[in-house]
Write a protein that holds these residues in place. Structure first.
Motif, PDB file in Angstrom:
ATOM      1  N   ILE A 336       0.858  -1.215   0.221  1.00 39.02           N
ATOM      2  CA  ILE A 336      -0.047  -0.051  -0.010  1.00 39.02           C
ATOM      3  C   ILE A 336       0.826   1.099   0.026  1.00 39.02           C
ATOM      4  O   ILE A 336       0.587   2.237  -0.525  1.00 39.02           O
ATOM      5  CB  ILE A 336      -0.974  -0.192   1.292  1.00 39.02           C
ATOM      6  CG1 ILE A 336      -1.745  -1.338   1.114  1.00 39.02           C
ATOM      7  CG2 ILE A 336      -1.681   1.293   1.157  1.00 39.02           C
ATOM      8  CD1 ILE A 336      -2.842  -1.479   2.313  1.00 39.02           C
ATOM      9  N   ARG A 340       1.319   3.881  -3.075  1.00 39.66           N
ATOM     10  CA  ARG A 340       1.054   5.217  -3.064  1.00 39.66           C
ATOM     11  C   ARG A 340       2.221   6.172  -3.224  1.00 39.66           C
ATOM     12  O   ARG A 340       2.148   7.235  -4.050  1.00 39.66           O
ATOM     13  CB  ARG A 340       0.565   5.664  -1.189  1.00 39.66           C
ATOM     14  CG  ARG A 340       0.416   7.001  -0.953  1.00 39.66           C
ATOM     15  CD  ARG A 340      -0.733   7.490  -1.954  1.00 39.66           C
ATOM     16  NE  ARG A 340      -1.082   9.071  -1.368  1.00 39.66           N
ATOM     17  CZ  ARG A 340      -1.954   9.921  -2.193  1.00 39.66           C
ATOM     18  NH1 ARG A 340      -2.930   9.099  -2.999  1.00 39.66           N
ATOM     19  NH2 ARG A 340      -1.886  10.856  -2.147  1.00 39.66           N
ATOM     20  N   GLU A 357      -5.099   8.158  -6.752  1.00 41.32           N
ATOM     21  CA  GLU A 357      -4.481   7.235  -7.712  1.00 41.32           C
ATOM     22  C   GLU A 357      -5.730   6.139  -7.953  1.00 41.32           C
ATOM     23  O   GLU A 357      -6.299   5.887  -7.209  1.00 41.32           O
ATOM     24  CB  GLU A 357      -3.075   6.659  -7.323  1.00 41.32           C
ATOM     25  CG  GLU A 357      -3.217   5.669  -5.861  1.00 41.32           C
ATOM     26  CD  GLU A 357      -3.355   6.413  -4.613  1.00 41.32           C
ATOM     27  OE1 GLU A 357      -3.825   7.138  -4.672  1.00 41.32           O
ATOM     28  OE2 GLU A 357      -2.987   5.700  -3.638  1.00 41.32           O
ATOM     29  N   ILE A 360      -6.721   1.870  -6.855  1.00 45.22           N
ATOM     30  CA  ILE A 360      -6.723   2.513  -5.653  1.00 45.22           C
ATOM     31  C   ILE A 360      -5.257   1.734  -4.772  1.00 45.22           C
ATOM     32  O   ILE A 360      -4.948   0.579  -5.110  1.00 45.22           O
ATOM     33  CB  ILE A 360      -7.782   2.305  -4.358  1.00 45.22           C
ATOM     34  CG1 ILE A 360      -7.911   0.642  -4.134  1.00 45.22           C
ATOM     35  CG2 ILE A 360      -8.902   3.041  -5.228  1.00 45.22           C
ATOM     36  CD1 ILE A 360      -9.073   0.545  -3.127  1.00 45.22           C
ATOM     37  N   ARG A 362      -4.949   0.314  -2.064  1.00 45.02           N
ATOM     38  CA  ARG A 362      -5.188  -0.733  -1.407  1.00 45.02           C
ATOM     39  C   ARG A 362      -5.250  -1.889  -2.083  1.00 45.02           C
ATOM     40  O   ARG A 362      -6.014  -2.681  -1.526  1.00 45.02           O
ATOM     41  CB  ARG A 362      -6.203  -0.335  -0.384  1.00 45.02           C
ATOM     42  CG  ARG A 362      -5.920   0.815   0.805  1.00 45.02           C
ATOM     43  CD  ARG A 362      -7.034   1.241   1.488  1.00 45.02           C
ATOM     44  NE  ARG A 362      -7.298   0.626   2.542  1.00 45.02           N
ATOM     45  CZ  ARG A 362      -8.373   1.057   3.228  1.00 45.02           C
ATOM     46  NH1 ARG A 362      -9.168   1.918   3.126  1.00 45.02           N
ATOM     47  NH2 ARG A 362      -8.761   0.122   4.540  1.00 45.02           N
ATOM     48  N   ASN A 410     -13.954   3.201   1.231  1.00 46.45           N
ATOM     49  CA  ASN A 410     -13.229   1.889   0.998  1.00 46.45           C
ATOM     50  C   ASN A 410     -13.147   0.890   1.942  1.00 46.45           C
ATOM     51  O   ASN A 410     -13.441  -0.128   1.913  1.00 46.45           O
ATOM     52  CB  ASN A 410     -12.019   2.219   0.415  1.00 46.45           C
ATOM     53  CG  ASN A 410     -11.548   3.039  -0.859  1.00 46.45           C
ATOM     54  OD1 ASN A 410     -12.719   2.873  -1.726  1.00 46.45           O
ATOM     55  ND2 ASN A 410     -10.592   3.613  -1.088  1.00 46.45           N
TER      56      ASN A 410
ATOM     57  N   TYR B   8      -2.037   3.332  12.188  1.00 48.77           N
ATOM     58  CA  TYR B   8      -1.866   3.265  10.656  1.00 48.77           C
ATOM     59  C   TYR B   8      -3.057   4.150   9.874  1.00 48.77           C
ATOM     60  O   TYR B   8      -4.166   3.913  10.047  1.00 48.77           O
ATOM     61  CB  TYR B   8      -1.739   2.288  10.338  1.00 48.77           C
ATOM     62  CG  TYR B   8      -1.498   1.924   8.852  1.00 48.77           C
ATOM     63  CD1 TYR B   8      -2.493   1.509   7.993  1.00 48.77           C
ATOM     64  CD2 TYR B   8      -0.267   1.995   8.256  1.00 48.77           C
ATOM     65  CE1 TYR B   8      -2.099   1.488   6.660  1.00 48.77           C
ATOM     66  CE2 TYR B   8      -0.023   1.959   7.002  1.00 48.77           C
ATOM     67  CZ  TYR B   8      -0.773   1.684   6.176  1.00 48.77           C
ATOM     68  OH  TYR B   8      -0.728   1.713   4.760  1.00 48.77           O
ATOM     69  N   GLU B  11      -5.555   6.131   4.000  1.00 46.80           N
ATOM     70  CA  GLU B  11      -6.229   7.014   3.120  1.00 46.80           C
ATOM     71  C   GLU B  11      -6.698   8.300   3.802  1.00 46.80           C
ATOM     72  O   GLU B  11      -7.775   8.770   3.677  1.00 46.80           O
ATOM     73  CB  GLU B  11      -7.228   6.399   2.341  1.00 46.80           C
ATOM     74  CG  GLU B  11      -6.762   5.331   1.252  1.00 46.80           C
ATOM     75  CD  GLU B  11      -8.026   4.481   0.815  1.00 46.80           C
ATOM     76  OE1 GLU B  11      -8.937   3.950   1.595  1.00 46.80           O
ATOM     77  OE2 GLU B  11      -7.929   4.315  -0.357  1.00 46.80           O
ATOM     78  N   THR B  49      -0.820   8.639   3.998  1.00 45.17           N
ATOM     79  CA  THR B  49      -0.700   7.259   4.035  1.00 45.17           C
ATOM     80  C   THR B  49       0.577   7.013   5.196  1.00 45.17           C
ATOM     81  O   THR B  49       1.614   7.713   4.891  1.00 45.17           O
ATOM     82  CB  THR B  49      -0.404   6.359   2.939  1.00 45.17           C
ATOM     83  OG1 THR B  49      -1.391   6.487   2.033  1.00 45.17           O
ATOM     84  CG2 THR B  49       0.054   4.808   2.996  1.00 45.17           C
ATOM     85  N   VAL B 126       3.224  10.284   2.267  1.00 48.39           N
ATOM     86  CA  VAL B 126       3.666   8.845   2.714  1.00 48.39           C
ATOM     87  C   VAL B 126       4.606   9.248   3.899  1.00 48.39           C
ATOM     88  O   VAL B 126       5.411   9.869   3.540  1.00 48.39           O
ATOM     89  CB  VAL B 126       3.864   8.033   1.927  1.00 48.39           C
ATOM     90  CG1 VAL B 126       4.144   6.915   2.811  1.00 48.39           C
ATOM     91  CG2 VAL B 126       2.937   7.607   0.771  1.00 48.39           C
TER      92      VAL B 126
END
Lengths: 430, 189
Positions: A336, A340, A357, A360, A362, A410, B8, B11, B49, B126
């Protein structure tokens, strides 16, 4: 299609035991006959259906089950299942059973049972003729069964009767319960002679990570024509410990008894459910059909820039919209994060916008699986050009709030449909 | 002070969720930090993220001590604990078990005060190491409007653009009539 006639033919008697094994999961397709779009061999666009079958091809099961799909690994049928016969008894009588694909289905299969001990199979079962169709919480398979009675005198065998039946195997679950059901029902739509006098009863059994909670299929005569004889069985998964995942094959053994004739047994098997206590964020156990790609819908009314980007990305060839080319969930944090970073790591900082994106991050179809980036006019992604094709990722600066909402959408979807690592899922725009 | 724990972020948000429910279609995104839904709430992070740090405290009433100056942004909203199981959750990893439950008084309305620091360090990026901190404080209280206790440019921008954001919708039913029929049959056995 009635075949009422006396037949005199030699039947090769198989000197075996009474059981005629018909494993429903191995049966089924004659691909050339798969005229129904829902029976597509994994490549048919589910969105285009004949108008006459449109209503049948919808589902109202889970929120992600908009329409049924064919189980992707159905094996090719043998040209026809072999007829299996009992040995003749002392009076020289014998019976045979043969699984067939019925040429005609009785009208309105979905209103078949109405018995207290069953639920109506969904309308789309009519398209499960010889193939397994399913949604996230339902499985249906329709097959035919021919039961033949014979008498052998002085070496000459005469057919003394035949009964043609439709058999429906319907199995269903709930995303929040550890219990699933396997229902079987059959109806004799044509027949003659001694075969008409048979009765049928059923026994349910299992193999795998479940227990049989309750089952019922009392003996019932096949007559009158077009009456449904049904049984229900309920199974509880044993995959209940935290993190547990389990499957279980469920069986119905049907016994046909007939005065003056030996008994015949045939069996049906389904094994399409996965029960788990491994859906992050859900404290309960639930059971689903894992190969069914549930649909995640982004509303263009509520999330216009998100929906527009996804639509453009899919129109440029990227996967996710269809059963044939779904996305695949990943729960691997490294994948993941890499997805990203590769997609949006160099995105510009624009107040109120966020890099989106597609596919996705995930999913396994992000850039960590290869491919290059593409973008569209107005996406404000410098250093990224346009592109088409089935691999890679599309990137676009969209409204930041919509991108934040996507996270909730999601996760809500993954939890509601119990989409685990490796499960397929679709993404569409409404 | 309670210990901070890593959360964590897959998104751009994490949850203060009631029984894990995420009725995101009902979300009110207007202040850009604390996002109440009809049940539970989401918190918008700076990063897209990676990891953030969070602390959580359930109080019996409104905080009495002055707010620490280290918090850059503070927004307070009303949150409904329909089931009474409010917890801080990663939307990818689930409940943060090391943080305390936030609805000890059971079902009902709570105030949720979200304190944030560091959302402008790596926005939309990120971050494997946490660069943002959050303090979540709840107490039982009747429902009332959002309160911007300590604003920021980002919160100001969100409020100004709220009409253009996704508007709260009525929630979809948990199960269709068809699925409800199947569920009832399964429960009978």
């Amino acid at each position: 299609m009635s075949q009422r006639r006396e037949r005199s033919r030699a039947i090769r008697l198989i000197p075996t035991a009474v059981v005629a094994a018909l494993l429903a999961t191995v049966a089924a397709i004659v691909p050339a006959e798969a005229a129904s779009p829902a029976a597509g061999q994994g490549t048919v666009n589910q969105a285009t259906t004949d108008s006459g079958t449109q209503e049948q091809l919808t589902s109202h099961a889970t929120s992600g089950s908009d329409r049924p799909a064919a189980q992707p690994e159905q094996k090719q049928a043998l040209a026809s299942e072999a007829q299996t016969c009992t040995a003749p008894n002392a009076e020289g009588t014998a019976v045979c059973v043969q699984e067939t694909r019925p040429a005609d289905l009785p009208a309105r299969l979905a209103h078949s049972s109405l018995a207290a001990e069953a639920v109506d199979p969904p309308q789309w079962c009519e398209d499960a003729n010889g193939i397994i169709l399913g949604t996230r919480t339902q499985i249906c398979l329709v097959t035919g069964l021919t039961y033949t009675t014979t008498r052998t005198v002085n070496g000459t065998t005469t057919v003394t009767g035949e009964a043609d039946m439709v058999v429906i195997n319907y199995s269903y679950s709930d995303t929040g319960l550890p219990t699933f059901a396997h229902q079987i029902e059959l109806s004799m739509y044509d027949g003659w002679g001694d075969a008409l006098n048979a009765s049928v009863d059923g026994q349910a059994t299992l193999s795998g990570a479940c227990t049989l909670d309750n089952s019922s299929f009392p003996a019932q005569p096949l007559l009158p024509l077009n009456s449904w004889r049904s049984g229900e069985a309920f199974f509880d998964t044993t995959a209940t410990a935290a993190g547990a995942i389990g499957t279980c094959a469920t069986f119905w053994y049907l016994t046909f008894t007939n005065a003056g004739y030996p008994a015949a047994v045939t069996d049906y098997q389904l094994n399409e459910f996965r029960c788990d206590n491994a859906t992050v964020g859900r404290a309960n156990v639930g059971c689903v059909v894992p190969w069914y790609a549930s649909e995640l819908v982004y509303s263009s009314a509520s999330y216009p820039s998100l929906a527009s980007h996804v639509q453009q990305a899919q129109a440029s060839g990227l996967p996710g919209a269809t059963f044939a080319n779904p996305l695949t969930r990943t729960e691997d944090d490294t994948i993941i994060r890499t997805n990203r970073n590769l997609a949006c790591g160099d995105a510009p900082s624009i107040t109120g916008l966020s890099c989106d994106e597609y596919p996705i991050a995930r999913s396994r179809e992000g850039l960590s699986s290869g491919g290059t980036r593409r973008t569209f006019d107005g996406c404000q992604m410098p250093n990224v050009s346009s592109g088409t094709g089935p691999t890679g990722v599309s990137v676009c600066m969209i409204t930041a709030t919509e991108n934040n909402a996507q996270g909730g959408l999601n996760t809500q979807f993954f939890r509601a449909e119990r989409v685990l690592d490796g499960d397929p899922f679709r993404v569409t725009v409404s | 002070m309670d210990t901070a724990h890593d959360v964590y972020i897959p998104e751009g948000t994490f949850g203060v969720l009631d029984a894990g429910e995420i009725p995101v279609q009902t979300a009110d995104w207007s202040n850009g930090l604390a996002v109440p839904m009809i049940q539970g709430a989401l918190v918008v992070t700076g990063i897209h993220t990676g990891m953030v740090r969070a602390t959580a405290t359930a109080l019996a009433g409104p905080p009495t001590a002055p707010t620490d100056a280290c918090w850059e942004e503070i927004v307070e909203v009303s949150v409904h604990a329909t089931t009474g199981l409010l917890r801080v959750e990663s939307l990818e990893h689930g409940p943060v078990e090391t943080l305390p439950p936030l609805s000890p008084a059971g079902q009902g309305w709570y105030r949720l005060r979200v304190h944030a620091r560091g959302r402008s360090v790596l926005p939309d990026k990120v971050s494997t190491e946490p660069v943002e901190d959050y303090l979540l404080v709840t107490w039982p209280a009747p429902r009332s409007g959002a309160d911007i206790i300590r604003g920021s440019d980002r919160i100001g921008h969100a409020l100004a653009h709220a009409p253009g954001m996704p508007q709260p919708q009525t929630p979809a039913p948990a199960r269709s009539a068809e699925q409800e029929t199947l569920r009832r049959r399964l429960l009978r056995e």
